[in-house]
Design an enzyme around this catalytic site. Structure first.
Site, PDB file in Angstrom:
ATOM      1  N   HIS A 168      -5.021  23.641 -53.849  1.00  0.00           N
ATOM      2  CA  HIS A 168      -4.869  22.195 -54.070  1.00  0.00           C
ATOM      3  C   HIS A 168      -3.439  21.921 -54.506  1.00  0.00           C
ATOM      4  O   HIS A 168      -2.834  22.708 -55.241  1.00  0.00           O
ATOM      5  CB  HIS A 168      -5.839  21.701 -55.148  1.00  0.00           C
ATOM      6  CG  HIS A 168      -5.837  20.201 -55.286  1.00  0.00           C
ATOM      7  ND1 HIS A 168      -6.523  19.378 -54.426  1.00  0.00           N
ATOM      8  CD2 HIS A 168      -5.207  19.382 -56.166  1.00  0.00           C
ATOM      9  CE1 HIS A 168      -6.328  18.111 -54.778  1.00  0.00           C
ATOM     10  NE2 HIS A 168      -5.523  18.084 -55.830  1.00  0.00           N
ATOM     11  N   HIS A 198      -1.992  12.484 -55.865  1.00  0.00           N
ATOM     12  CA  HIS A 198      -2.634  13.474 -54.991  1.00  0.00           C
ATOM     13  C   HIS A 198      -3.888  12.882 -54.364  1.00  0.00           C
ATOM     14  O   HIS A 198      -4.359  11.812 -54.746  1.00  0.00           O
ATOM     15  CB  HIS A 198      -2.969  14.752 -55.769  1.00  0.00           C
ATOM     16  CG  HIS A 198      -4.081  14.582 -56.781  1.00  0.00           C
ATOM     17  ND1 HIS A 198      -5.065  15.519 -56.962  1.00  0.00           N
ATOM     18  CD2 HIS A 198      -4.368  13.582 -57.662  1.00  0.00           C
ATOM     19  CE1 HIS A 198      -5.896  15.125 -57.918  1.00  0.00           C
ATOM     20  NE2 HIS A 198      -5.492  13.957 -58.351  1.00  0.00           N
ATOM     21  N   CYS A 241      -5.453  16.977 -49.693  1.00  0.00           N
ATOM     22  CA  CYS A 241      -4.318  17.155 -50.608  1.00  0.00           C
ATOM     23  C   CYS A 241      -3.036  17.555 -49.886  1.00  0.00           C
ATOM     24  O   CYS A 241      -1.986  16.909 -50.039  1.00  0.00           O
ATOM     25  CB  CYS A 241      -4.673  18.169 -51.693  1.00  0.00           C
ATOM     26  SG  CYS A 241      -5.000  19.856 -51.102  1.00  0.00           S
TER      27      CYS A 241
END
Length: 345
Positions: free
Chosen positions: A306, A318, A258
């Protein structure tokens, strides 16, 4: 706003996301009820392990960021010490040069029985001669004062440069010690990360094809955004990587996690970001969810472990997790939003 053309495979994915978010202490997002076929316990366990691995991965990358920063500090302090040494050497040379001049002028002023106003009067045959002698005396006194002040200034600059060099070397020693400590920290965190990632991969391989298909999430095909500026360039760079595989710790250009995708996308837009969510979460400035614009970075979970890039219309691009490729998803499906940062206009 982009018009996504994708087919969601959400029934199992959403159930798993809600379970894993609750396990991590975060409040689950509003998630649609699955209509059929909830994810297996094995899939739920995988999501939990993946989230833990993500936290360890970001800790590892943060240690790398910190180590790189300390190495930069070390280089900067060493450069400052070298420059201060040069200044001190030059000031000392000027100090020595002026010392002789000051000594000579001071000695002449002290010993010169004729070099005073009374002597000038007694020795002068005419008023004009007196004025000439007095002017010469004033000029010598002026030169003497200038030399003394220049000498004092050179001495001060030499002492100040020496102090700066000493402080820079002390800073370099601290930076070097911190860098060495962080090297050990990096090794320990990488070991923890590798162990956790290996467990995730092992559990993933044990999943049924149905579970793997459910966890694969959404196959996105979102086109490029119109506009200009670094934020839009970063969004489009990230969108160009749809379908690229997720790999823990990867920073591109063909595999990402990420924070690796966020860093890589913004680098293509000319903006340097650190490599971990732990560091990225301090970049730029904070904005509220209601103020979000394309290009803003959204961080999730209480650990901010994240992140993804907002593309508008409630969606983000993402790199999700093990078994999922870079994709576009609804922000509301991701769970607890930790914060939103704007790093470019």
């Amino acid at each position: 706003m982009p018009n996504p053309h994708h087919v969601p495979k959400r029934t199992a994915l959403l159930a798993v996301a809600a379970v894993s978010t609750a396990m991590l202490g975060g409040a689950p997002a509003a998630v649609a009820e699955p209509q059929s076929g909830e994810a297996s316990q094995a899939a739920q366990k995988l999501r939990e392990l993946s989230r833990q691995a993500e936290v360890l991965t970001e800790d590892y990358k943060k240690a790398q960021d910190d180590h790189a920063a300390k190495r930069r500090d070390l280089d900067r302090f060493n450069a400052e010490a070298q420059q201060a040494d040069k200044v001190a050497a030059g000031a000392h040379a000027q100090e020595e040069q002026l010392r002789g001049q000051v000594d000579r002028l001071s000695e002449a002023s002290y010993k010169g029985a004729r070099m005073n106003s009374i002597g000038a009067i007694l020795e002068s045959e005419t008023p004009d001669a007196f004025l000439d002698r007095a002017a010469a005396l004033d000029l010598m006194a002026q030169h003497n004062n200038e030399a003394v002040h220049a000498f004092a200034d050179a001495t001060h600059r030499a002492e100040s440069a020496q102090q700066q060099a000493h402080a820079a070397r002390a800073g370099a020693e601290r930076a070097e010690a911190d860098a060495a400590r962080l090297e050990g920290d990096i090794a320990a965190r990488k070991k923890d990360m590798d162990t956790q990632v290996a467990e995730v991969k092992e559990k993933y391989e044990e999943l049924s094809e149905q579970d793997k298909d459910a966890l694969s999430g959404v196959t996105s095909a979102v086109g490029q955004l119109a506009g200009s500026g670094a934020a839009i360039k970063a969004v489009n760079a990230a969108l160009s990587k749809q379908g690229s595989p997720y790999v823990f710790g990867a920073k591109g250009p063909s595999e990402f996690d990420c924070s690796g995708l966020v860093q890589w996308a913004y680098k293509q837009a000319g903006v340097d970001l650190p490599s971990s969510t732990r560091s990225q979460v301090s970049a730029g400035r904070s904005v509220s969810q209601s103020e979000m614009k394309p290009g803003d970075i959204i961080f999730f979970y209480s650990s901010a472990s994240h992140d993804g890039i907002y593309i508008g219309n409630g969606k983000m691009v993402h790199a999700p997790t093990e078994g999922q490729d870079v994709t576009v998803e609804e922000v509301k499906y991701m769970g607890e939003v930790h914060s939103v940062r704007r790093v470019a206009g």
